[in-house]
Design an enzyme around this catalytic site. Structure first.
Site, PDB file in Angstrom:
ATOM      1  N   TYR A   1      38.897  53.909  41.125  1.00 10.96           N
ATOM      2  CA  TYR A   1      39.063  52.694  40.328  1.00 10.96           C
ATOM      3  C   TYR A   1      40.006  52.972  39.162  1.00 10.96           C
ATOM      4  CZ  TYR A   1      37.878  48.908  37.092  1.00 10.96           C
ATOM      5  OH  TYR A   1      37.943  47.845  36.229  1.00 10.96           O
TER       6      TYR A   1
ATOM      7  N   VAL B   1      42.551  44.102  38.703  1.00 11.80           N
ATOM      8  CA  VAL B   1      41.698  44.792  39.663  1.00 11.80           C
ATOM      9  C   VAL B   1      40.354  44.084  39.799  1.00 11.80           C
ATOM     10  CG1 VAL B   1      40.398  46.926  40.076  1.00 11.80           C
ATOM     11  CG2 VAL B   1      42.812  47.043  39.413  1.00 11.80           C
ATOM     12  N   GLU B   2      39.803  43.645  38.678  1.00  8.59           N
ATOM     13  CA  GLU B   2      38.468  43.055  38.699  1.00  8.59           C
ATOM     14  C   GLU B   2      38.427  41.687  39.375  1.00  8.59           C
ATOM     15  OE1 GLU B   2      35.596  44.224  37.937  1.00  8.59           O
ATOM     16  OE2 GLU B   2      36.095  46.088  36.892  1.00  8.59           O
ATOM     17  N   THR B   3      39.377  40.809  39.034  1.00 10.86           N
ATOM     18  CA  THR B   3      39.259  39.413  39.486  1.00 10.86           C
ATOM     19  C   THR B   3      40.575  38.787  39.942  1.00 10.86           C
ATOM     20  OG1 THR B   3      39.568  38.536  37.237  1.00 10.86           O
ATOM     21  CG2 THR B   3      37.298  39.011  37.937  1.00 10.86           C
TER      22      THR B   3
END
Length: 321
Positions: A300, A111-113
């Site tokens: 999130y 999800v982040e990168t």
């Protein structure tokens, strides 16, 4: 003769950013770093209007029906399964050590990168300087992060401070850790004397797992499950955070029933999301709350949970939860 030394005492450094002088004094006092070197770093940092624009329109401002498709794509799920397979021995070992399922470590990075593909191209010093000194809404938080960045020892950094890159909010590495998170939860898992959030898979995975464990991850505990409202149900108010607040049986009495078997005495929170077919209600538990400490948005946390489940299913088949 007295005028000569007074001349060389010179005036105080003319600060480039409002509040710079006070911050430099604090960091110098705490670390012994020279004020001149700290001022040089901050003098070189640039206020970036594009960062101020970006932080005013985060993805979390979208409804769940639009937010979920960003992260639950076939490409991201399949890439996550491949990534897990590639690093499975390392991930499984770290998962056992910290009590965090490996698929959740993978999902955070996903999800982040997008598994390290998009770690951000902003200069971290620019991002944090901009937000600490020119974004009043959250200036105290970002000032704390800028201070933490300036105080981090060299072996906690991936290079000189003025070369580091990350997100527009100043987060770095595959797991997008803020400076205070690197300081407090970063792990030198590979034992090379550095915490490398971009180049060491062990450090990256263990730091995420360590963060979860230290924030109260319940090994083997549930994350979220659907709740079915009846005619008595009233949509819940948005709480100040997503900690479990009362047992499932109390929510049942309010008109919300779980769609799967669960201990009626287990504490939960109730989340309402704007789904593609209308309101969705979810019971969420301690581990969901832990994910929201990484990013406070319940969308999130839900995206991380659902991506983790999809990845796990691709690799091992559906797990009972």
């Amino acid at each position: 003769m007295l005028a000569f030394p007074l001349l060389f005492a010179s005036a105080a450094h003319a600060q480039t950013h409002p509040g710079q002088e006070q911050l430099v004094r604090e960091v110098a006092k705490d670390t012994g770093k020279s004020k001149a070197s700290l001022n040089a770093l901050l003098d070189g940092a640039k206020k970036q209007q594009a960062i101020l624009d970006a932080i005013s329109r985060p993805a979390e401002g979208k409804p769940w029906r639009d937010y979920r498709p960003i992260f639950l794509t076939e490409q991201r799920i399949e890439a996550g399964a491949d990534f897990y397979r590639e690093h499975r021995k390392l991930l499984d070992g770290i998962g056992r050590k910290y009590g965090v399922p490996p698929e959740y470590i993978v999902a955070i990075v996903g999800v982040e990168t997008f598994y390290g593909r998009n770690t951000g191209k902003w200069k971290v010093i620019d991002a944090l300087t901009t937000l600490a000194f020119y974004y009043p809404k959250r200036a105290p938080f970002f000032r704390e992060q800028l201070k933490a960045l300036l105080e981090l020892p060299q072996n906690h950094l991936g290079g000189p401070i003025d070369t580091l890159t990350g997100s527009y909010a100043g987060a770095q590495g595959w797991g997008q850790f803020m400076p205070s998170s690197i300081r407090d939860w970063g792990v030198d898992y590979d034992g090379d004397g550095r915490i490398d959030m971009k180049g060491s898979m062990g450090d990256i995975f263990a730091s995420v797992a360590n963060y979860f464990k230290d924030h109260g991850w319940e090994t083997g505990g549930p994350i979220a499950m659907r709740a079915q409202p009846d005619r008595r149900a009233v949509a819940p108010a948005v709480p100040k955070d997503w900690r479990p607040v009362k047992p499932i049986e109390a929510f049942v009495a309010d008109g919300f029933a779980p769609l799967k078997h669960v201990n009626p005495g287990r504490d939960a929170q109730l989340v309402r999301l704007d789904g593609p077919n209308g309101d969705e209600y979810w019971f969420t538990f301690q581990n969901f709350y832990v994910i929201t400490t990484y990013n406070r948005s319940p969308m999130y946390a839900m995206a991380v949970d659902q991506l983790a489940q999809e990845i796990r299913a691709r690799v091992n088949g559906p797990a009972s939860r």
